[in-house]
Enzyme design. Structure first.
Site, mmCIF file in Angstrom:
data_model
loop_
_atom_site.group_PDB
_atom_site.id
_atom_site.type_symbol
_atom_site.label_atom_id
_atom_site.label_comp_id
_atom_site.label_asym_id
_atom_site.label_seq_id
_atom_site.Cartn_x
_atom_site.Cartn_y
_atom_site.Cartn_z
ATOM 1 N N GLU A 101 5.722 9.823 -3.726
ATOM 2 C CA GLU A 101 6.044 10.720 -2.618
ATOM 3 C C GLU A 101 5.864 12.157 -3.088
ATOM 4 O OE1 GLU A 101 10.137 10.843 -1.595
ATOM 5 O OE2 GLU A 101 10.692 11.016 -3.687
ATOM 6 N N HIS A 137 14.733 9.214 -5.117
ATOM 7 C CA HIS A 137 14.046 9.953 -4.058
ATOM 8 C C HIS A 137 14.063 11.444 -4.384
ATOM 9 C CE1 HIS A 137 13.164 11.634 -0.083
ATOM 10 N NE2 HIS A 137 12.647 10.466 0.221
#
EC number: 5.3.1.1
Length: 247
Positions: free
Chosen positions: A164, A92
């Site tokens: 993302e 992430h």
């Protein structure tokens, strides 16, 4: 190729036991076509598995690159599997930026997760500076390539990739459906150079300020197979609405 849509809720360092109960009650009434995964903080993983309907997957937000040993504060992939996790978020942007995780570490975590039977959700994404300089494709495909080179393309037959854009994480900014689709298509085409079949079957999620009111347009894009949801996954109504938009 028909790919089953998937919506994963990344609670980050949020939530308490009462949110588990609220979300479990809401998801008990969800009978849609999208696969649903909840990723609460470490202390709530076992409780989440007990509380959530069986069809709802449980994922961790991180995993150690080590198997076991003297690594204070770390949690291994076998431990996650033992408490009922089926998925783990890896790479992430917050882990990369705040904790300096490298592509090599991320590839190692990916391999350890799969060895323990977990499905990695590999995150890739570019900063606003990288996008403005025209380097989006180079950055995201480079992040994907680092893992493919380490574990082999065949590993992606049982993995998920989430795009993302860093500039859209927690900022309220969202990539347009067209911007998101362009990157997803690039990722799929990039992987197809190594294995067209795996590239076509791989589920690609979009993450970056997805909300109930923009999810449907994002998920309507041909290469977007669902979402990795942050803030909107902390409210049952909004999360269910996003799941419904993915059907």
């Amino acid at each position: 190729m028909n790919r089953t849509p998937l919506v994963a809720g990344n609670w980050k360092m949020n939530g308490r036991k009462d949110l588990l109960t609220e979300m479990a009650d809401a998801l008990a009434g969800y009978a849609g076509a999208a696969e649903v995964v909840i990723c609460p903080p470490f202390p709530y993983l076992a409780a989440a598995r007990s509380a959530m309907p069986g069809a709802v997957g449980i994922g961790s937000q991180n995993v150690s690159e080590q198997e076991d040993g003297a690594f204070t504060g770390e949690v291994s992939a076998p431990m996650l599997a033992e408490v009922g996790c089926g998925y783990v978020i890896i790479g992430h942007s917050e882990r990369r930026a705040l904790y300096g995780e490298t592509d090599a570490q991320i590839a190692s975590k990916f391999a350890h997760a799969q060895a323990a039977g977990l499905v990695p959700i590999l995150c890739v994404g570019e900063t606003l500076e990288e996008r403005d300089s025209g380097n989006t494709d180079t950055i995201v495909c480079g992040q994907l390539r680092a893992v493919v080179d380490a574990v082999g393309v065949a590993a992606f037959a049982n993995a998920i990739v989430a795009y993302e854009p860093v500039w859209a994480i927690g900022t309220g900014k969202t990539a347009s459906p067209e911007q998101a689709q362009a990157v997803h298509a690039c990722l799929r085409q990039f992987l197809a150079k190594d294995d067209p079949d795996i590239a076509q079957s791989l589920r690609l999620l979009y993450g970056g300020s997805v909300k109930a009111d923009n999810a449907a347009l994002l998920f309507a894009q041909s290469d977007i197979d669902g979402g990795l949801i942050g803030g909107a996954s902390l409210t049952a109504d909004s999360f269910i609405a996003i799941c419904q938009a993915a059907e």
